[in-house]
Design a protein around this motif. Structure first.
Motif, short mmCIF file in Angstrom:
data_model
loop_
_atom_site.label_atom_id
_atom_site.label_comp_id
_atom_site.label_asym_id
_atom_site.label_seq_id
_atom_site.Cartn_x
_atom_site.Cartn_y
_atom_site.Cartn_z
N ALA A 59 16.79 1.92 3.43
CA ALA A 59 15.89 0.86 2.96
C ALA A 59 14.47 1.18 3.40
O ALA A 59 14.24 1.75 4.46
CB ALA A 59 16.32 -0.50 3.51
N GLY A 60 13.53 0.78 2.58
CA GLY A 60 12.12 0.99 2.89
C GLY A 60 11.30 0.73 1.65
O GLY A 60 11.84 0.46 0.57
N SER A 61 10.00 0.82 1.78
CA SER A 61 9.12 0.54 0.65
C SER A 61 8.24 1.75 0.36
O SER A 61 7.92 2.53 1.25
CB SER A 61 8.24 -0.68 0.93
N GLY A 62 7.87 1.89 -0.90
CA GLY A 62 6.91 2.91 -1.27
C GLY A 62 7.53 4.23 -1.66
O GLY A 62 8.74 4.46 -1.58
N THR A 63 6.66 5.14 -2.09
CA THR A 63 7.06 6.45 -2.58
C THR A 63 7.77 7.26 -1.51
O THR A 63 8.74 7.96 -1.80
CB THR A 63 5.83 7.21 -3.09
N ALA A 64 7.29 7.19 -0.27
CA ALA A 64 7.90 7.97 0.79
C ALA A 64 9.34 7.53 1.05
O ALA A 64 10.24 8.36 1.20
CB ALA A 64 7.08 7.87 2.07
N ALA A 65 9.59 6.23 1.08
CA ALA A 65 10.94 5.73 1.34
C ALA A 65 11.90 6.14 0.23
O ALA A 65 13.03 6.56 0.50
CB ALA A 65 10.92 4.22 1.50
#
Length: 378
Positions: A59-65
């Motif tokens: 889980a995470g947000s953004g392009t990197a995640a």
């Protein structure tokens, strides 16, 4: 439009790079070393897991995640199912997004939380939910962040995100910046090696950092376009619609990340697909309005003030020299049979992780050069 003259003007590139993107790409190897050290200091090497997890959730947000989740799926998916928990909410803002564990998640599963921000209340709530379900929780997040406190409260393991050696990038682009991916990804490589889902010992991470350093030397702003694979690719993609075709399990997430970073950093559309399915999926585009010679309008109309139309260009990414069955010859035949130009990237010999690192580095540099030399700027 792409200002190709800017590509061979290092000082002008530096002035245009107001967000520090080139520096971030060059520092990727250093971020790997720092992140590996943070993982060791957090105690990952001393963990004594009781067998492999049944499943891995990311889980995470953004392009990197999303990139981290995709890479983990490619590298560890054969050992345990990998599921990305996608956020929901009314806006892509830290306070507006929420993540929910699937109903089947429980004590035999591993939750990985990755974020370059660390202020998302939704991720803190997710960690609390995982604690109640009995899931093991490991997070990579900035050192001083609300999420770190929440993970500590849920009895999870926190690895501080490796910061950039010479200061952070602009917050607007940190999630897509080249160094951010490795700062989040490296500690998880060390963790998944420890729990037996993939092979990434300390010496392998050092080799990855070395490969990133060597690739940065080849792709740096001081290296002329004719001998710089990233600048060459950026110039080839000018005014084109990239069709990114990948071959090999490691190349597939690189292609998808390349398409995402092109859109986020340089505002350029791109499509990614895996061979051989890419051929029927994108084949019609090579013969339609995006074909090299397509021009459905009146030949005699005055187009002096009109931008050139986008034409498709195939970018073939292969994770290493492959023997045996390969769809690459059919891909070349299809592209060239429709007068469509093709760019190819293939890493030097090495391990799967080293090949992955090289492809990521070259495509990240290419996306940065496109962002800097295009009309959208940086």
């Amino acid at each position: 439009m792409l200002d190709e003259s800017l590509l061979d003007a290092p000082e002008a590139l530096a002035r245009a790079d107001r967000r520090g993107l080139l520096r971030g790409a060059a520092e990727a190897g250093a971020r790997v070393r720092t992140a590996a050290r943070h993982a060791a200091e957090a105690g990952i090497a001393e963990l004594n897991p009781e067998g492999r997890p049944r499943a891995v959730l990311v889980a995470g947000s953004g392009t990197a995640a999303s990139g981290v989740a995709d890479l983990i799926t490619a590298l560890a998916g054969a050992s345990a199912p990998v599921t990305r928990i996608h956020p929901t909410g009314v806006a892509p803002a830290a306070g507006a997004m929420r993540w929910t564990l699937p109903g089947w998640a429980g004590s035999v599963d591993l939750l990985l939380i990755v974020t370059a921000d660390g202020s998302e209340p939704g991720l803190a709530l997710l960690a609390e939910q995982a604690y109640r379900r009995g899931c093991s929780v490991v997070a990579v997040t900035p050192h001083q962040s609300p999420l770190r406190e929440a993970i500590d409260g849920a009895h999870g393991l926190v690895v501080p995100m490796a910061s950039a050696p010479h200061g952070e990038y602009d917050a607007e682009t940190s999630a897509a910046g080249p160094g951010t991916l490795w700062a989040l990804f490296t500690p998880l490589l060390a963790l998944l090696d420890r729990v037996g889902l993939l092979t990434a010992p300390a010496e392998a991470l050092q080799s990855v950092a070395d490969r990133l350093d060597r690739t940065a030397e080849r792709c740096g702003p001081a290296i002329a376009t004719y001998s710089n694979p990233a600048k060459t690719l950026a110039a080839e993609l000018a005014d084109s619609l990239p069709l990114i075709w990948t071959e090999g399990e490691s190349a597939a997430p690189v292609g998808r990340r390349f398409a995402a970073v092109l859109a986020e950093l340089s505002g350029r559309p791109a499509l990614a697909a895996e061979l051989p399915e890419a051929l029927p999926a994108h084949g019609a585009m090579l013969a339609g309005s995006f074909a090299a010679g397509a021009d459905p309008d009146d030949f005699f109309r005055d187009r002096v003030d009109e931008p050139d139309p986008l034409h498709a260009r195939v970018v073939l990414l292969r994770d290493r020299p492959t023997g045996g069955l390969s769809a690459a010859p059919a891909a070349r035949e299809l592209a060239l049979g429709h007068d469509t130009a093709i760019s190819e990237l293939e890493p030097d010999e090495g391990t799967e992780l080293e090949a992955l690192a090289e492809l990521l580095a070259v495509t990240d540099f290419a996306a940065v050069y496109l962002a800097l030399a295009s009309a959208t700027g940086a």
